[in-house]
Design a protein around this motif. Structure first.
Motif, PDB file in Angstrom:
ATOM      1  N   GLY A 124       0.698  -1.165   0.131  1.00 26.61           N
ATOM      2  CA  GLY A 124       0.104  -0.029   0.111  1.00 26.61           C
ATOM      3  C   GLY A 124       0.589   1.322  -0.022  1.00 26.61           C
ATOM      4  O   GLY A 124       0.273   2.262   0.386  1.00 26.61           O
ATOM      5  N   SER A 125       2.088   1.197  -0.512  1.00 25.45           N
ATOM      6  CA  SER A 125       3.027   2.421  -0.228  1.00 25.45           C
ATOM      7  C   SER A 125       2.686   3.390  -1.328  1.00 25.45           C
ATOM      8  O   SER A 125       3.471   4.399  -0.976  1.00 25.45           O
ATOM      9  CB  SER A 125       4.398   1.736   0.126  1.00 25.45           C
ATOM     10  N   THR A 182       5.145   1.522   8.860  1.00 25.91           N
ATOM     11  CA  THR A 182       4.665   2.188   7.662  1.00 25.91           C
ATOM     12  C   THR A 182       4.733   3.645   8.059  1.00 25.91           C
ATOM     13  O   THR A 182       4.434   4.104   9.100  1.00 25.91           O
ATOM     14  CB  THR A 182       3.440   1.781   7.108  1.00 25.91           C
ATOM     15  N   GLN A 201      -1.983   2.596   7.576  1.00 21.89           N
ATOM     16  CA  GLN A 201      -2.425   1.282   6.736  1.00 21.89           C
ATOM     17  C   GLN A 201      -2.930   0.239   7.687  1.00 21.89           C
ATOM     18  O   GLN A 201      -3.145   0.544   8.866  1.00 21.89           O
ATOM     19  CB  GLN A 201      -1.228   0.649   6.266  1.00 21.89           C
ATOM     20  N   HIS A 251      -4.700   0.932   2.772  1.00 21.19           N
ATOM     21  CA  HIS A 251      -4.280   2.275   2.970  1.00 21.19           C
ATOM     22  C   HIS A 251      -5.388   3.304   3.508  1.00 21.19           C
ATOM     23  O   HIS A 251      -6.539   3.066   2.759  1.00 21.19           O
ATOM     24  CB  HIS A 251      -3.248   2.824   2.176  1.00 21.19           C
TER      25      HIS A 251
END
Length: 228
Positions: A65-66, A191, A195, A221
């Motif tokens: 989800g970055s 993170t 998230q 996210h």
């Protein structure tokens, strides 16, 4: 799906003055990774393998989800309810703690519509990866996350918090991992944004071991926030 196998976590972040777990310690962002798998078993007593130790990490780790639009994170606030309209989930939360054998205790097995969150980690909407888990089934039949694996990229997960905010998450991916080769770093790494990891059992059911052989993990996210 009842108890969990031994589970190690970061010494979790706590808000000033919040007495969540007496065994917890304050920790700097990115100081540790969650060290062992969060593995849900089916409806019987799990095996009890040795717990691994947390491994230090200098920076937040990239996750599925970055690569998305940054949304301002929220302050810490206990989650009250989760809603996933696509799979007809509308359930309350209960806090999950670490048991005497180092395992993350599961939600009550006698309540098919109860979801747990690991109170030693980030709350949903707070910076970090918030861990949410629930049963796929119980001794009496299908449970709250029976259809979790059918979610797709773009599916929406809403979590209502005690501060009156709704943290809306968008699914990035849905993965199935063998419990014997569970990717701890990918699932539990710190993170830099807010998230969500939603976890239940999956794969084939091993009658001899009385356990599912895999875990379904939804990576999501924070996509937006609103007032209830």
């Amino acid at each position: 799906m009842a108890d969990q196998q031994p589970f190690q976590s970061n010494p979790p972040r706590t808000a000033p003055g919040s007495g969540l777990l007496s065994r917890r310690l304050m920790w700097p962002a990115g100081a540790f990774l969650l060290g062992t798998l969060l593995v849900y078993n089916s409806i019987d007593t799990p095996a009890d393998p040795k717990a691994q130790q947390p491994r230090p990490a200098g920076v937040a780790t990239a996750t599925p989800g970055s690569a998305h639009r940054a949304v301002p994170t929220l302050a810490r606030s206990i989650p009250k309810r989760i809603s996933i309209p696509e799979i007809a989930v509308d359930a309350p939360f209960t806090a999950l703690t670490i048991g005497p054998k180092g395992q993350l205790n599961a939600p009550p097995a006698n309540d098919k519509n109860m979801v747990g969150w690991f109170q030693g980690g980030a709350t949903p909407g707070e910076r970090g990866a918030s861990i949410v888990a629930g049963h796929v089934d119980t001794k009496t039949g299908p449970a709250v996350f029976m259809l979790l694996g059918s979610l797709k990229k773009g599916s929406k997960i809403d979590i209502t918090r005690t501060d009156g905010r709704v943290a809306s998450f968008k699914v990035d991916s849905v993965e199935t991992f063998s419990k014997s080769q569970f990717p701890n770093d990918q699932v539990y790494a710190d993170t830099a944004d807010a998230q969500l990891r939603v976890i239940t059992c999956g794969g084939a059911y091993n009658k001899a071991a009385k356990d599912y052989e895999a875990n379904v993990v939804v990576f999501a996210h924070l996509d937006s926030t609103s007032r209830k």
